[in-house]
Scaffold this motif. Structure first.
Motif, short mmCIF file in Angstrom:
data_model
loop_
_atom_site.label_atom_id
_atom_site.label_comp_id
_atom_site.label_asym_id
_atom_site.label_seq_id
_atom_site.Cartn_x
_atom_site.Cartn_y
_atom_site.Cartn_z
N ARG A 148 0.84 -1.20 0.00
CA ARG A 148 0.00 0.00 0.00
C ARG A 148 0.87 1.25 0.00
NH1 ARG A 148 -2.75 -3.71 3.12
NH2 ARG A 148 -1.43 -3.26 4.92
N THR A 150 0.25 4.03 1.37
CA THR A 150 0.28 4.62 2.71
C THR A 150 1.37 3.99 3.57
OG1 THR A 150 -1.47 3.06 3.33
CG2 THR A 150 -2.14 5.30 2.72
N ASP A 151 1.53 2.66 3.46
CA ASP A 151 2.58 1.98 4.22
C ASP A 151 3.96 2.37 3.70
OD1 ASP A 151 0.67 0.70 5.70
OD2 ASP A 151 0.77 -1.20 4.60
N LYS A 213 -5.49 -3.53 -0.93
CA LYS A 213 -6.11 -2.25 -0.60
C LYS A 213 -7.00 -2.37 0.64
CE LYS A 213 -7.27 2.07 -1.36
NZ LYS A 213 -6.27 3.17 -1.20
N HIS A 215 -6.63 -4.30 3.20
CA HIS A 215 -5.85 -4.73 4.37
C HIS A 215 -6.05 -6.21 4.71
CE1 HIS A 215 -4.42 -0.68 5.79
NE2 HIS A 215 -5.39 -0.32 4.98
N ASP A 218 -0.73 -7.68 3.20
CA ASP A 218 0.12 -6.49 3.29
C ASP A 218 1.12 -6.36 2.14
OD1 ASP A 218 -0.82 -5.63 5.99
OD2 ASP A 218 0.00 -7.59 6.53
N LEU A 234 -1.12 1.97 -4.87
CA LEU A 234 -0.17 0.93 -4.49
C LEU A 234 1.23 1.34 -4.94
CD1 LEU A 234 -2.21 -2.23 -5.57
CD2 LEU A 234 -2.26 -1.01 -3.37
#
Length: 309
Positions: A148, A150-151, A213, A215, A218, A234
């Motif tokens: 992701r 965000t990660d 997406k 979750h 991962d 992504l």
């Protein structure tokens, strides 16, 4: 010797197919084999969006620039089913990737640049399997280890080497073929020291990006030209140790088909180098993200390249 080598390859393919639990499908594909199609070309594809898209592009190109009828046999499961089908004469052409052919079909070690890999595969196919390769479509669809966005931003991750420290807390999701292939999970995990919290989930390729997406997992092994990568925010981790070989997209063609219909090779040659990585990603997104009809998308793309009126 040539016949022994060909029989050995066929034996490998059949054994792998049995291991995949596809006996019924094999029977359907191989029964009443038709080694030649005098009046038509049969095009197959694997069971994911990009293979379908490439199969349709090939079909429309041949229909538009030859007298031959085209029969579409798309969604023929994965690599081994398509390979067995073309060896048996059930299909004449299908889209493949040079790295996949080298490692999963020919069982050869990874090595060489894209030109060398292409030449090795083409030579082996022509010498031992009665097949040949069309020119590259122009893009390289390597395996893409996706996380992701965000990660990636939170952890400042850009490369696969950096992920080893976080993998023990992550859940991975991979396609069945990726788990089995010599260029797949086992080699990747060894190359990068990856150990995940639990054994990877085996999922259909089309479900990997949405699962990431949402979750449910991962990290996923997708494709670099997946149309949902930018749409779902992504990030593709850099293969900084160069584990994966080149995966140039090409058409695999029966040599008998080329002999009987030499115009097909010339017609398909017009697609050489016509699709960039970015363009393939956009074509995939048109199907997966916009849910458009593959025939319409293929027709528009071929027109944009001056290949259709």
């Amino acid at each position: 010797m040539k016949q022994d080598r060909q029989n050995a390859y066929r034996g490998i393919f059949k054994a792998r197919l049995c291991n995949l639990g596809c006996a019924m499908l094999i029977s359907a594909l191989l029964s009443s084999c038709a080694p030649s199609h005098a009046d038509r070309i049969v095009i197959g594809s694997k069971n994911f969006t990009e293979s379908l898209m490439l199969g349709e592009l090939l079909a429309q190109q041949i229909e538009a620039h030859s007298h031959l009828k085209v029969e579409r046999r798309f969604y023929l499961a994965g690599t081994y089913i398509c390979q067995q089908a073309i060896l048996a004469g059930r299909i004449d052409i299908y889209p493949e990737y040079t790295g996949t052919a080298l490692t999963a079909i020919l069982k050869q070690k990874v090595g060489g640049d894209k030109g060398e890999v292409y030449r090795r595969v083409k030579s082996e196919y022509e010498t031992h399997l009665g097949l040949t390769l069309g020119p590259s479509f122009g893009f390289n669809d390597t395996f893409a280890m996706e996380i992701r966005g965000t990660d990636a931003r939170r952890l400042n991750l850009k490369t696969l080497s950096q992920t080893a420290a976080f993998a023990p807390q992550w859940r991975a999701g991979f396609g069945y073929e990726f788990m089995e292939r010599p260029d797949g999970y086992a080699g990747l995990a060894a190359a990068y020291g990856l150990r995940f919290a639990v054994p990877p989930r085996i999922m259909d390729l089309g479900l990997l990006a949405p699962a990431l997406k949402d979750h449910q997992i991962d990290i996923a092994a997708g494709n670099a030209t997946d149309g949902l990568i930018p749409a779902l925010d992504l990030l593709v981790l850099e293969d900084d140790r160069h584990y994966f070989p080149p995966y140039e997209a090409v058409a695999v063609i029966r040599q008998q088909t080329v002999r009987e219909h030499p115009e097909v090779e010339q017609v398909m040659g017009a697609l050489s180098g016509k699709i960039s990585d970015r363009e393939m990603q956009q074509l995939n997104y048109a199907l997966d993200g916009q849910h458009r009809d593959v025939k319409d998308v293929a027709h528009e793309f071929l027109r944009s390249k001056g290949l259709l009126n």
